[in-house]
Design a protein around this motif. Sequence first.
Motif, PDB file in Angstrom:
ATOM      1  N   CYS A  65      43.661  15.959  34.227  1.00 57.99           N
ATOM      2  CA  CYS A  65      44.125  16.465  35.346  1.00 57.99           C
ATOM      3  C   CYS A  65      44.907  17.830  35.561  1.00 57.99           C
ATOM      4  O   CYS A  65      44.867  18.301  36.838  1.00 57.99           O
ATOM      5  N   THR A  66      44.811  18.513  34.420  1.00 52.97           N
ATOM      6  CA  THR A  66      45.542  19.872  34.523  1.00 52.97           C
ATOM      7  C   THR A  66      44.272  20.698  34.923  1.00 52.97           C
ATOM      8  O   THR A  66      44.553  21.876  35.643  1.00 52.97           O
ATOM      9  N   THR A  67      42.960  20.482  34.682  1.00 56.07           N
ATOM     10  CA  THR A  67      41.943  21.567  35.025  1.00 56.07           C
ATOM     11  C   THR A  67      40.935  20.917  35.729  1.00 56.07           C
ATOM     12  O   THR A  67      40.541  21.855  36.754  1.00 56.07           O
ATOM     13  N   VAL A  68      40.442  19.810  35.980  1.00 57.24           N
ATOM     14  CA  VAL A  68      39.250  19.338  36.727  1.00 57.24           C
ATOM     15  C   VAL A  68      39.916  19.307  38.179  1.00 57.24           C
ATOM     16  O   VAL A  68      38.953  19.952  39.061  1.00 57.24           O
ATOM     17  N   PRO A  69      40.819  18.693  38.548  1.00 56.14           N
ATOM     18  CA  PRO A  69      41.105  18.925  40.255  1.00 56.14           C
ATOM     19  C   PRO A  69      41.152  20.254  40.855  1.00 56.14           C
ATOM     20  O   PRO A  69      40.561  20.615  41.959  1.00 56.14           O
ATOM     21  N   ARG A  70      41.677  21.371  40.030  1.00 54.48           N
ATOM     22  CA  ARG A  70      41.614  22.762  40.446  1.00 54.48           C
ATOM     23  C   ARG A  70      40.389  23.081  40.495  1.00 54.48           C
ATOM     24  O   ARG A  70      39.892  24.048  41.342  1.00 54.48           O
ATOM     25  N   MET A  71      39.479  22.883  39.499  1.00 53.54           N
ATOM     26  CA  MET A  71      38.093  23.318  39.295  1.00 53.54           C
ATOM     27  C   MET A  71      37.304  22.631  40.518  1.00 53.54           C
ATOM     28  O   MET A  71      36.496  23.539  41.408  1.00 53.54           O
ATOM     29  N   ALA A  72      37.375  21.497  40.914  1.00 50.62           N
ATOM     30  CA  ALA A  72      36.723  20.881  42.200  1.00 50.62           C
ATOM     31  C   ALA A  72      37.328  21.646  43.471  1.00 50.62           C
ATOM     32  O   ALA A  72      36.441  21.770  44.188  1.00 50.62           O
ATOM     33  N   PHE A  73      38.356  21.730  43.514  1.00 51.59           N
ATOM     34  CA  PHE A  73      38.797  22.532  44.643  1.00 51.59           C
ATOM     35  C   PHE A  73      38.378  23.769  44.862  1.00 51.59           C
ATOM     36  O   PHE A  73      37.832  23.914  45.950  1.00 51.59           O
ATOM     37  N   GLY A  74      38.273  24.654  43.925  1.00 54.98           N
ATOM     38  CA  GLY A  74      37.567  25.678  44.009  1.00 54.98           C
ATOM     39  C   GLY A  74      36.126  25.684  44.358  1.00 54.98           C
ATOM     40  O   GLY A  74      35.676  26.732  45.152  1.00 54.98           O
ATOM     41  N   TYR A  75      35.434  24.751  43.716  1.00 58.53           N
ATOM     42  CA  TYR A  75      34.046  24.695  44.040  1.00 58.53           C
ATOM     43  C   TYR A  75      33.811  24.452  45.425  1.00 58.53           C
ATOM     44  O   TYR A  75      32.809  24.945  46.173  1.00 58.53           O
ATOM     45  N   LEU A  76      34.495  23.295  45.890  1.00 62.25           N
ATOM     46  CA  LEU A  76      34.285  22.735  47.288  1.00 62.25           C
ATOM     47  C   LEU A  76      34.754  23.332  48.314  1.00 62.25           C
ATOM     48  O   LEU A  76      33.938  23.770  49.252  1.00 62.25           O
ATOM     49  N   SER A  77      35.817  24.240  48.050  1.00 58.09           N
ATOM     50  CA  SER A  77      36.586  25.047  49.039  1.00 58.09           C
ATOM     51  C   SER A  77      35.890  26.395  49.211  1.00 58.09           C
ATOM     52  O   SER A  77      36.045  27.202  50.136  1.00 58.09           O
ATOM     53  N   GLY A  78      35.566  26.829  47.792  1.00 57.74           N
ATOM     54  CA  GLY A  78      35.018  28.526  47.808  1.00 57.74           C
ATOM     55  C   GLY A  78      36.366  29.315  47.544  1.00 57.74           C
ATOM     56  O   GLY A  78      36.291  30.449  47.422  1.00 57.74           O
ATOM     57  N   ARG A  79      37.579  28.789  47.471  1.00 56.92           N
ATOM     58  CA  ARG A  79      38.816  29.299  47.232  1.00 56.92           C
ATOM     59  C   ARG A  79      38.857  29.429  45.708  1.00 56.92           C
ATOM     60  O   ARG A  79      39.378  28.740  45.168  1.00 56.92           O
ATOM     61  N   LYS A  80      38.615  30.501  45.077  1.00 59.73           N
ATOM     62  CA  LYS A  80      38.500  30.623  43.531  1.00 59.73           C
ATOM     63  C   LYS A  80      39.894  31.625  42.998  1.00 59.73           C
ATOM     64  O   LYS A  80      40.159  31.431  41.953  1.00 59.73           O
ATOM     65  N   SER A  81      40.663  31.725  43.872  1.00 59.38           N
ATOM     66  CA  SER A  81      41.837  32.451  43.664  1.00 59.38           C
ATOM     67  C   SER A  81      42.901  31.514  42.879  1.00 59.38           C
ATOM     68  O   SER A  81      42.885  30.311  43.327  1.00 59.38           O
ATOM     69  N   ILE A  82      43.909  32.148  42.006  1.00 56.37           N
ATOM     70  CA  ILE A  82      44.902  31.097  41.667  1.00 56.37           C
ATOM     71  C   ILE A  82      45.884  32.217  41.127  1.00 56.37           C
ATOM     72  O   ILE A  82      45.796  33.033  40.774  1.00 56.37           O
ATOM     73  N   SER A  83      47.297  31.560  41.811  1.00 58.00           N
ATOM     74  CA  SER A  83      48.142  32.683  41.623  1.00 58.00           C
ATOM     75  C   SER A  83      48.914  32.606  40.114  1.00 58.00           C
ATOM     76  O   SER A  83      48.161  31.906  39.251  1.00 58.00           O
ATOM     77  N   LEU A  84      49.741  33.687  40.069  1.00 56.87           N
ATOM     78  CA  LEU A  84      50.092  33.907  38.335  1.00 56.87           C
ATOM     79  C   LEU A  84      50.973  32.577  38.088  1.00 56.87           C
ATOM     80  O   LEU A  84      50.789  32.075  36.837  1.00 56.87           O
ATOM     81  N   THR A 105      49.029  43.175  38.997  1.00 56.45           N
ATOM     82  CA  THR A 105      49.221  41.901  38.743  1.00 56.45           C
ATOM     83  C   THR A 105      50.050  41.047  39.723  1.00 56.45           C
ATOM     84  O   THR A 105      49.990  39.768  40.207  1.00 56.45           O
ATOM     85  N   PHE A 106      50.958  41.759  40.321  1.00 56.26           N
ATOM     86  CA  PHE A 106      51.928  41.251  41.276  1.00 56.26           C
ATOM     87  C   PHE A 106      51.309  41.074  42.588  1.00 56.26           C
ATOM     88  O   PHE A 106      51.327  40.084  43.244  1.00 56.26           O
ATOM     89  N   SER A 107      50.474  41.789  43.121  1.00 57.43           N
ATOM     90  CA  SER A 107      49.826  41.631  44.276  1.00 57.43           C
ATOM     91  C   SER A 107      48.662  41.295  44.507  1.00 57.43           C
ATOM     92  O   SER A 107      48.166  40.789  45.668  1.00 57.43           O
ATOM     93  N   SER A 108      47.971  40.839  43.231  1.00 57.69           N
ATOM     94  CA  SER A 108      46.606  40.123  43.515  1.00 57.69           C
ATOM     95  C   SER A 108      46.957  38.731  42.523  1.00 57.69           C
ATOM     96  O   SER A 108      47.413  38.731  41.491  1.00 57.69           O
ATOM     97  N   ASP A 109      45.986  37.892  43.172  1.00 62.09           N
ATOM     98  CA  ASP A 109      45.892  36.573  42.293  1.00 62.09           C
ATOM     99  C   ASP A 109      44.782  36.857  41.152  1.00 62.09           C
ATOM    100  O   ASP A 109      43.753  37.655  41.212  1.00 62.09           O
ATOM    101  N   PHE A 110      44.622  35.816  40.270  1.00 62.56           N
ATOM    102  CA  PHE A 110      43.657  35.664  39.321  1.00 62.56           C
ATOM    103  C   PHE A 110      42.152  34.983  39.939  1.00 62.56           C
ATOM    104  O   PHE A 110      42.575  34.043  40.813  1.00 62.56           O
ATOM    105  N   ILE A 111      41.140  35.323  39.744  1.00 56.52           N
ATOM    106  CA  ILE A 111      39.987  34.701  40.471  1.00 56.52           C
ATOM    107  C   ILE A 111      39.255  33.891  39.313  1.00 56.52           C
ATOM    108  O   ILE A 111      38.943  34.471  38.099  1.00 56.52           O
ATOM    109  N   LEU A 112      39.178  32.688  39.472  1.00 56.38           N
ATOM    110  CA  LEU A 112      38.504  31.848  38.490  1.00 56.38           C
ATOM    111  C   LEU A 112      37.022  31.581  38.949  1.00 56.38           C
ATOM    112  O   LEU A 112      36.499  31.199  39.990  1.00 56.38           O
TER     113      LEU A 112
END
Length: 309
Positions: free
Chosen positions: A75-94, A7-14
Motif C-alpha cells: 500500500c506504500t507503493t502501488v496506490p501512488r503509482m496507479a494514481f500517477g498513471y491514471l491521472s497523469g500527475r507524476k509529481s510527488i512532494s518532498l 528542491t523547495f520550489s519543485s516537486d519530484f517527478i516519478l
Amino acid sequence: MVWRNQTFSSDFILLGIFDHSSTQTFLFSLVLGIFTVAFMGNTSMILLIYLDTQLHTPMYFLLSQLSLMDLMLICTTVPRMAFGYLSGRKSISLAGCGAQIFFYVSLLGAECFLLAVMAYDRYVAICHPLRYTILMNQKLCALMTVASWILGSLDGVIVLVEVLSLSYCSSLEIHHFFCDVAALFPLSCTDTSAFERLLFICCVVMLILPVSVIIISYSHVLRAVIRMSSTESRRKAFTTCSSHLSVVGLYYGAAMFMYMRPASNHTADQDKIVSAFYTILTPMLNPLIYSLRNKEVSRGLQKLLRKGK
C-alpha cells in the motif's frame, strides 16, 4: 540540512514504470490484479488468525505480523503509482517522497528481522518441542515482534535523515515508480559516497545478520528432521519449514541483489523490475504459500467460510 532553492520550489517527478501503449496498459492491469490479490490475501490472513482461536499460537501470530507488513508495504507503493498513471500527475512532494522512503525502508527492515524470529520459532518448535512454551512464550514472542518493528523504524529514520540531508540541484525526475533511495542518488549534486557506505552498512545489519540467524536455525532444524523416526512428523516439519524458506528465498534474494551491489552497477530499468518483484509480487505470494501449504490455515479458512454461509 543543505537544500537548494530548486528542491523547495519543485516537486519530484516519478517517471513510473509504464507508458500508455497497449502492452504497457495490459501490464499495468496485471499489476493492479496482483495488488488486489495481495491486499485481499494478506487481509484475510490477518483476520483469519485473529478470529480463529486455534491459530492463537506464536507461529501464527508472527505470520499475521508478516501479512501486516506485506499489506503496508504494497500500500506504500502501488496506490501512488496507479494514481500517477491514471491521472497523469507524476509529481510527488518532498513530504510525500520522504514518507514513502520511511515506510518502505522501515517495513523492509522490520520484515528482515521478523523472518529471523520466525526461523527461531521453527527451531524451538522442532528441536525443543517440550520446552517450546518456555523458550517461545507469548511475552517473548511479542517482545521480539516489537523489537523487529522498532529496529526497522530506526533504519527508516536513519535513511530518511540522510536522504533529506542531500542537495538536489539537477533534474528532479526520479526514474522509478516510487521514491527509492538508490533512484535519488543520481539527482544529488553532492558527494553520496559516504551515504552509500552507510546504506551498505545498514544492509549488512538488516540482511546479513538475520540471514545468519536463519541459516543457523535451519541447520539445526534439518538435523532434527533427518533424525525423526516418524514419517508423518518429518513430512509436517518439512512442509512448515519449506513454506518459510520459500518466503525467505524470495525476499532476501531480491533485497540483496538490489541493495548490496555498488551504486555504479545499478541501472534504472533493472532496479524497477527488481523492486516490483519484492514490493508487489512477493506480498501476493506470501499468503498463497502459507495458505496452500499449511493445513491449519486451510482448515481455519474453510471453517470461517462455513460460518459466513
